[in-house]
Design a protein around this motif. Structure first.
Motif, PDB file in Angstrom:
ATOM      1  N   VAL A 220     -51.105  27.156  75.476  1.00 40.08           N
ATOM      2  CA  VAL A 220     -51.686  25.846  75.209  1.00 40.08           C
ATOM      3  C   VAL A 220     -52.998  25.740  75.992  1.00 40.08           C
ATOM      4  N   LYS A 221     -54.100  25.531  75.282  1.00 39.55           N
ATOM      5  CA  LYS A 221     -55.402  25.408  75.933  1.00 39.55           C
ATOM      6  C   LYS A 221     -55.946  23.999  75.748  1.00 39.55           C
ATOM      7  N   ILE A 222     -56.348  23.388  76.845  1.00 40.43           N
ATOM      8  CA  ILE A 222     -56.853  22.015  76.830  1.00 40.43           C
ATOM      9  C   ILE A 222     -58.312  22.020  77.256  1.00 40.43           C
ATOM     10  N   LYS A 223     -59.175  21.421  76.428  1.00 45.28           N
ATOM     11  CA  LYS A 223     -60.603  21.364  76.716  1.00 45.28           C
ATOM     12  C   LYS A 223     -60.972  19.995  77.293  1.00 45.28           C
ATOM     13  N   GLY A 224     -61.701  20.002  78.407  1.00 45.54           N
ATOM     14  CA  GLY A 224     -62.205  18.768  78.992  1.00 45.54           C
ATOM     15  C   GLY A 224     -63.722  18.774  79.021  1.00 45.54           C
ATOM     16  N   LYS A 225     -64.306  17.810  79.743  1.00 44.89           N
ATOM     17  CA  LYS A 225     -65.759  17.758  79.930  1.00 44.89           C
ATOM     18  C   LYS A 225     -66.046  17.450  81.397  1.00 44.89           C
ATOM     19  N   ASN A 238     -60.928  14.924  81.906  1.00 45.97           N
ATOM     20  CA  ASN A 238     -60.263  15.846  82.834  1.00 45.97           C
ATOM     21  C   ASN A 238     -59.121  16.558  82.114  1.00 45.97           C
ATOM     22  N   SER A 239     -59.313  17.845  81.836  1.00 43.52           N
ATOM     23  CA  SER A 239     -58.313  18.597  81.072  1.00 43.52           C
ATOM     24  C   SER A 239     -56.968  18.653  81.785  1.00 43.52           C
ATOM     25  N   MET A 240     -56.986  18.575  83.121  1.00 48.31           N
ATOM     26  CA  MET A 240     -55.722  18.653  83.862  1.00 48.31           C
ATOM     27  C   MET A 240     -54.851  17.425  83.626  1.00 48.31           C
ATOM     28  N   TYR A 241     -55.479  16.255  83.441  1.00 49.34           N
ATOM     29  CA  TYR A 241     -54.701  15.050  83.133  1.00 49.34           C
ATOM     30  C   TYR A 241     -54.065  15.149  81.748  1.00 49.34           C
ATOM     31  N   ILE A 242     -54.819  15.694  80.796  1.00 49.58           N
ATOM     32  CA  ILE A 242     -54.271  15.855  79.443  1.00 49.58           C
ATOM     33  C   ILE A 242     -53.123  16.881  79.474  1.00 49.58           C
ATOM     34  N   THR A 303     -49.144  18.701  69.938  1.00 47.42           N
ATOM     35  CA  THR A 303     -50.562  19.055  69.961  1.00 47.42           C
ATOM     36  C   THR A 303     -51.355  18.176  69.001  1.00 47.42           C
ATOM     37  N   ASP A 304     -50.837  18.030  67.774  1.00 45.29           N
ATOM     38  CA  ASP A 304     -51.518  17.196  66.777  1.00 45.29           C
ATOM     39  C   ASP A 304     -51.575  15.732  67.229  1.00 45.29           C
ATOM     40  N   GLU A 305     -50.495  15.266  67.836  1.00 45.88           N
ATOM     41  CA  GLU A 305     -50.407  13.870  68.273  1.00 45.88           C
ATOM     42  C   GLU A 305     -51.448  13.553  69.355  1.00 45.88           C
ATOM     43  N   LEU A 306     -51.571  14.454  70.336  1.00 42.79           N
ATOM     44  CA  LEU A 306     -52.533  14.225  71.413  1.00 42.79           C
ATOM     45  C   LEU A 306     -53.973  14.369  70.914  1.00 42.79           C
ATOM     46  N   TYR A 310     -56.837  11.393  71.132  1.00 42.90           N
ATOM     47  CA  TYR A 310     -58.156  11.531  71.747  1.00 42.90           C
ATOM     48  C   TYR A 310     -59.285  11.567  70.712  1.00 42.90           C
ATOM     49  N   GLY A 311     -58.917  11.569  69.446  1.00 46.47           N
ATOM     50  CA  GLY A 311     -59.920  11.490  68.395  1.00 46.47           C
ATOM     51  C   GLY A 311     -60.684  12.769  68.141  1.00 46.47           C
ATOM     52  N   ARG A 312     -60.255  13.859  68.724  1.00 46.12           N
ATOM     53  CA  ARG A 312     -60.881  15.160  68.489  1.00 46.12           C
ATOM     54  C   ARG A 312     -59.929  16.247  68.966  1.00 46.12           C
ATOM     55  N   GLU A 313     -60.292  17.506  68.713  1.00 44.84           N
ATOM     56  CA  GLU A 313     -59.415  18.614  69.108  1.00 44.84           C
ATOM     57  C   GLU A 313     -59.620  18.948  70.586  1.00 44.84           C
ATOM     58  N   VAL A 314     -58.751  18.387  71.400  1.00 42.91           N
ATOM     59  CA  VAL A 314     -58.807  18.707  72.829  1.00 42.91           C
ATOM     60  C   VAL A 314     -57.772  19.775  73.195  1.00 42.91           C
ATOM     61  N   ILE A 315     -56.789  19.982  72.323  1.00 42.74           N
ATOM     62  CA  ILE A 315     -55.713  20.946  72.596  1.00 42.74           C
ATOM     63  C   ILE A 315     -55.576  21.916  71.430  1.00 42.74           C
TER      64      ILE A 315
END
Length: 414
Positions: A220-225, A238-242, A303-306, A310-315
């Motif tokens: 599972v990969k989570i992208k932040g900014k 913050n990707s760690m919070y997600i 994954t789809d739910e999160l 967030y309104g975009r592909e973060v995971i």
């Protein structure tokens, strides 16, 4: 039957050779040091009188004990792996021999106060009065699965030295990289040529297993900014919070530490992250194929739910199947389990027929056309400093191998 001293000497000669495998390597074997034991085993098989001893370019070892009967007998096999787990170091193993275990605490390392205690590891008490081999507290032992190798080699040696025990053709196979899930990947089932086989890779004395988990891995990969924290309002993600949201959204009680028997789980085994990117590595396990499929869908739906939240592909979540429950392949040939059960009873071992909460080479080999139940090798507390093995259990496992060979020949005659 087999001398205790002989078993101890052989086993110690194996475990003192470091054969830790490496999941990050793309070679086979995954570490060069596995060759050290592989070459030793090849020479040893020749020295005890085995035929057709071979080792291929990937360190897979095979050998034959020819039939000593005139009637047709199915060719059977016995298989173990010589790598040890990367979960804990296998370098500089210094085994300790505990004669006539008294049922009390075993001090593995006095300086660091590392104690193998029956107060915590209750299984120890069933071996009171026996000879145990433990670690010195700094490494794993390697009974998984060098105990199995020791038992197979010792059984073949005994059958060679006692031709009055009648048996058909027996094939033995030793593999690298089982601990990282690749032990059967390059195993040549056709070359092995057995009708069925047994892995000697179980734990406590009496275990006989023909069911295992269906298994998958998930990354599972989570992208932040990342933005300067002083000016981050409305901008930083913050990707760690997600990642924390993802972890806490999975069923909390469906983890290895809260499940047993036939209960499956999600297991987060590795996590690495910062604000910009976090990676979670899971394994997914379940004995039931429908539940296994549902577990994978839970992760994908989350994954789809999160992402929607967030309104975009973060995971992104990538799931790969690893192996499947061998029960499907064993049930049509249940006589091979019956033979093993009868062999145990014949040498005064009470069979413990249970499902494996894990996998062995046998699960993959069964789907490759080689039905392959699993038999105890005798060790406990695998993959860590508290690992130990009773010598008497290894002797009994050796006797079981010999008896399976004998019963297979006898049943074929009748």
């Amino acid at each position: 039957m087999i001398s205790k001293e002989h078993i101890i000497k052989r086993f110690v000669s194996y475990v003192t050779i470091d054969t830790e495998s490496d999941p990050n390597s793309n070679t086979t074997p995954s570490t060069k040091k596995q060759w050290d034991l592989a070459i030793k085993l090849t020479e040893e098989l020749k020295s005890i009188g085995m035929s057709d001893v071979s080792i291929d370019e990937n360190a897979y070892i095979m050998a034959t004990l020819p039939s000593n009967v005139e009637h047709d007998v199915p060719t059977i096999g016995f298989i173990s792996h010589f790598d040890t787990s990367p979960d804990f170091t296998g370098a500089n193993v210094k085994p300790q021999i505990i004669e006539e275990y008294n049922g009390k605490d075993i001090v593995l390392n006095r300086e660091e106060n590392i104690v193998l205690s029956p107060d915590y590891f209750e299984d120890l008490l069933q071996y009171k009065g026996q000879t145990l081999i433990s670690t010195d507290g700094n490494t794993l032992l390697g009974a998984d699965d060098k105990a199995g190798i020791c038992e197979i080699v010792s059984a073949m040696e005994y059958l060679i030295n006692h031709p009055e025990i009648k048996h058909g053709t027996i094939r033995v196979g030793f593999t690298p990289d089982e601990e990282i899930g690749r032990g059967a990947h390059k195993f040549d089932v056709k070359k092995f040529g057995a009708d069925w086989a047994y892995t000697m890779d179980g734990s406590q004395i009496g275990e006989l297993e023909y069911e295992n988990f269906n298994a998958a891995s998930a990354v599972v990969k989570i992208k932040g900014k990342i933005v300067h924290p002083g000016y981050a309002k409305g901008k930083m993600v913050n990707s760690m919070y997600i990642a924390n949201e993802f972890i806490n959204s999975l069923p909390r009680m469906e983890t290895p530490e809260h499940t047993d028997e036939y209960q499956g789980f999600f297991h987060l085994h590795d996590m690495e992250g910062n604000v910009e990117e976090t990676t979670l590595q899971y394994i997914i396990r379940d004995h039931d194929k429908k539940h296994f499929k549902a577990r994978k869908e839970v992760m994908l739906n989350l994954t789809d739910e999160l992402n929607s939240q967030y309104g975009r592909e973060v995971i992104t979540t990538e799931i790969k199947d690893q192996y499947f429950n061998m029960r499907e392949k064993i049930e049509p040939v249940m006589h091979i389990v019956d033979i093993a059960e009868a062999a145990m009873k014949a040498v005064d071992v009470e069979p413990i027929i249970k499902a494996i909460r894990g996998g062995t080479d046998g699960s993959q080999l069964s789907y490759m056309g080689l039905p392959c139940p699993n038999i105890f090798a005798g060790g406990h507390n695998f993959h860590g400093r508290y690992e130990y093995v009773p010598v008497e259990s290894m002797i009994k496992a050796t006797e079981v191998i010999c008896k399976i060979a004998e019963l297979t020949a006898l049943n074929s005659k009748t």
